[in-house]
Design a protein around this motif. Structure first.
Motif, PDB file in Angstrom:
ATOM      1  N   ALA A 117     -35.702  44.414  14.418  1.00  0.00           N
ATOM      2  CA  ALA A 117     -36.903  44.082  15.193  1.00  0.00           C
ATOM      3  C   ALA A 117     -37.903  45.235  15.178  1.00  0.00           C
ATOM      4  CB  ALA A 117     -36.514  43.740  16.633  1.00  0.00           C
ATOM      5  N   VAL A 118     -37.415  46.460  15.285  1.00  0.00           N
ATOM      6  CA  VAL A 118     -38.303  47.628  15.256  1.00  0.00           C
ATOM      7  C   VAL A 118     -38.944  47.780  13.879  1.00  0.00           C
ATOM      8  CG1 VAL A 118     -38.389  50.134  15.437  1.00  0.00           C
ATOM      9  CG2 VAL A 118     -37.055  48.828  17.080  1.00  0.00           C
ATOM     10  N   ILE A 119     -38.160  47.529  12.819  1.00  0.00           N
ATOM     11  CA  ILE A 119     -38.706  47.610  11.467  1.00  0.00           C
ATOM     12  C   ILE A 119     -39.826  46.577  11.276  1.00  0.00           C
ATOM     13  CG2 ILE A 119     -38.176  47.225   9.026  1.00  0.00           C
ATOM     14  CD1 ILE A 119     -35.406  48.390   9.563  1.00  0.00           C
ATOM     15  N   VAL A 120     -39.601  45.369  11.768  1.00  0.00           N
ATOM     16  CA  VAL A 120     -40.624  44.328  11.690  1.00  0.00           C
ATOM     17  C   VAL A 120     -41.870  44.741  12.468  1.00  0.00           C
ATOM     18  CG1 VAL A 120     -41.186  41.949  12.310  1.00  0.00           C
ATOM     19  CG2 VAL A 120     -38.978  42.471  11.306  1.00  0.00           C
TER      20      VAL A 120
ATOM     21  N   ALA B 291     -44.031  43.068  20.032  1.00  0.00           N
ATOM     22  CA  ALA B 291     -43.694  44.240  20.852  1.00  0.00           C
ATOM     23  C   ALA B 291     -43.222  43.811  22.237  1.00  0.00           C
ATOM     24  CB  ALA B 291     -44.900  45.165  20.958  1.00  0.00           C
ATOM     25  N   MET B 292     -43.899  42.814  22.833  1.00  0.00           N
ATOM     26  CA  MET B 292     -43.483  42.329  24.148  1.00  0.00           C
ATOM     27  C   MET B 292     -42.112  41.675  24.068  1.00  0.00           C
ATOM     28  SD  MET B 292     -46.942  40.832  25.966  1.00  0.00           S
ATOM     29  CE  MET B 292     -47.328  39.704  24.627  1.00  0.00           C
ATOM     30  N   LEU B 293     -41.847  40.971  22.962  1.00  0.00           N
ATOM     31  CA  LEU B 293     -40.541  40.340  22.788  1.00  0.00           C
ATOM     32  C   LEU B 293     -39.436  41.389  22.688  1.00  0.00           C
ATOM     33  CD1 LEU B 293     -38.957  37.725  22.381  1.00  0.00           C
ATOM     34  CD2 LEU B 293     -39.375  37.939  19.917  1.00  0.00           C
ATOM     35  N   ILE B 294     -39.728  42.493  21.978  1.00  0.00           N
ATOM     36  CA  ILE B 294     -38.743  43.576  21.861  1.00  0.00           C
ATOM     37  C   ILE B 294     -38.475  44.195  23.227  1.00  0.00           C
ATOM     38  CG2 ILE B 294     -38.379  45.897  20.938  1.00  0.00           C
ATOM     39  CD1 ILE B 294     -39.790  45.050  18.415  1.00  0.00           C
ATOM     40  N   CYS B 295     -39.547  44.427  23.997  1.00  0.00           N
ATOM     41  CA  CYS B 295     -39.374  45.005  25.339  1.00  0.00           C
ATOM     42  C   CYS B 295     -38.551  44.080  26.233  1.00  0.00           C
ATOM     43  CB  CYS B 295     -40.740  45.267  25.969  1.00  0.00           C
ATOM     44  SG  CYS B 295     -41.678  46.590  25.178  1.00  0.00           S
ATOM     45  N   TYR B 296     -38.808  42.774  26.127  1.00  0.00           N
ATOM     46  CA  TYR B 296     -38.062  41.812  26.939  1.00  0.00           C
ATOM     47  C   TYR B 296     -36.581  41.820  26.559  1.00  0.00           C
ATOM     48  CZ  TYR B 296     -36.369  37.319  28.654  1.00  0.00           C
ATOM     49  OH  TYR B 296     -35.638  36.331  29.264  1.00  0.00           O
ATOM     50  N   ARG B 297     -36.315  41.808  25.247  1.00  0.00           N
ATOM     51  CA  ARG B 297     -34.932  41.838  24.793  1.00  0.00           C
ATOM     52  C   ARG B 297     -34.238  43.134  25.208  1.00  0.00           C
ATOM     53  NH1 ARG B 297     -33.459  38.274  20.699  1.00  0.00           N
ATOM     54  NH2 ARG B 297     -34.410  36.257  21.169  1.00  0.00           N
ATOM     55  N   HIS B 298     -35.017  44.234  25.183  1.00  0.00           N
ATOM     56  CA  HIS B 298     -34.439  45.522  25.569  1.00  0.00           C
ATOM     57  C   HIS B 298     -34.063  45.517  27.046  1.00  0.00           C
ATOM     58  CE1 HIS B 298     -33.627  49.781  25.547  1.00  0.00           C
ATOM     59  NE2 HIS B 298     -34.505  49.979  26.505  1.00  0.00           N
ATOM     60  N   ARG B 299     -34.943  44.973  27.892  1.00  0.00           N
ATOM     61  CA  ARG B 299     -34.625  44.891  29.329  1.00  0.00           C
ATOM     62  C   ARG B 299     -33.417  43.994  29.568  1.00  0.00           C
ATOM     63  NH1 ARG B 299     -40.351  44.537  30.004  1.00  0.00           N
ATOM     64  NH2 ARG B 299     -40.175  42.275  30.223  1.00  0.00           N
ATOM     65  N   GLN B 300     -33.335  42.903  28.783  1.00  0.00           N
ATOM     66  CA  GLN B 300     -32.181  42.016  28.930  1.00  0.00           C
ATOM     67  C   GLN B 300     -30.885  42.721  28.555  1.00  0.00           C
ATOM     68  OE1 GLN B 300     -33.637  39.654  30.910  1.00  0.00           O
ATOM     69  NE2 GLN B 300     -32.240  38.243  29.907  1.00  0.00           N
TER      70      GLN B 300
END
Length: 235
Positions: free
Chosen positions: A7-10, A116-125
């Motif tokens: 996800a970060v690479i994308v 980026a928001m999706l990554i942050c959401y997944r990270h919080r989850q």
């Protein structure tokens, strides 16, 4: 972990693509603007057959501009550094940017922001923890809090893992493994700080910080018996 890395690479790929698209559109527009201004200036000087820049030169120059948005925004100047007369036209970077087609870059930047928001959401989850598997039967439930012996983790009623510090986790494990869910001060200190002569203050701090965590994720509370013993009770 691999999914997070992907996800970060994308995300970085989207940032690079958005930036390159924006810069590419700006560079292309800049080239077209310079060509149009140079052509219009050459025609204007050719028509007036004079090296003098006047109001008529500016008016003629604007009439020859094919990019109508440049009219009134392009500037004529004279290079006085050289020995020969040299007139040139230029406009601001903001004008060129406004003329460039930034729609593809805008779409890519929007996708970048969404990703980026999706990554942050997944990270919080992931920080909260994965839902508790209902198929796992080797568990100890008390006051809405579940302790799974298989993975050694605590889960709230909604199935999310409760995040505890190592010391908090060890103490809660002792509470759950105790049949009465109670422990003496001596038992706790000997288990957590066996080499410390007096761990009273350390234990007090640990209990004080653990209480709100327990109460937030369950129907339990930690009660003290004159600071000689502690027990988990249902509120």
């Amino acid at each position: 972990m691999k999914q997070q890395r992907f996800a970060v690479i994308v995300l970085f790929a989207l940032i690079i693509a958005s930036s390159l698209t924006s810069i590419g559109s700006y560079s292309s527009t800049c080239r077209l603007v310079n060509e149009d201004m140079d052509r219009a200036l050459a025609l204007a000087l050719q028509e007036q057959q004079s090296d003098v820049i006047s109001q008529d030169t500016i008016r003629t120059f604007n009439n020859h501009l094919q990019i109508t948005e440049l009219r009134g925004k392009a500037t004529l100047a004279v290079d006085t550094c050289g020995q020969k007369f040299k007139a040139y036209a230029h406009c601001s970077e903001a004008t060129i940017f406004s003329l460039s087609d930034q729609r593809p870059a805008t779409i890519l930047w929007a996708l970048t922001g969404f990703w980026a928001m999706l990554i942050c959401y997944r990270h919080r989850q992931s920080l909260v923890g994965e839902p508790l598997s209902v198929s796992n039967t080797n568990r100890n439930v008390f006051g809405g809090l579940t302790y799974l012996e298989d993975d050694g983790c605590f889960y709230a009623a909604d199935g999310r893992q409760v995040q505890l510090t190592p010391m908090q986790h060890q103490l809660m494990e002792m509470f759950f493994l105790s049949p009465s869910h109670s422990l003496t001060k001596t038992e706790i200190c000997n288990a957590l700080w066996p080499k410390k002569p007096d761990a009273s203050e350390t234990l007090y701090t640990l209990i004080r910080r653990l209480k709100p965590v327990v109460e937030h994720h369950s129907d339990l509370k930690i009660e003290s018996d004159r600071s000689k013993a502690y027990r988990l009770e249902i509120r």
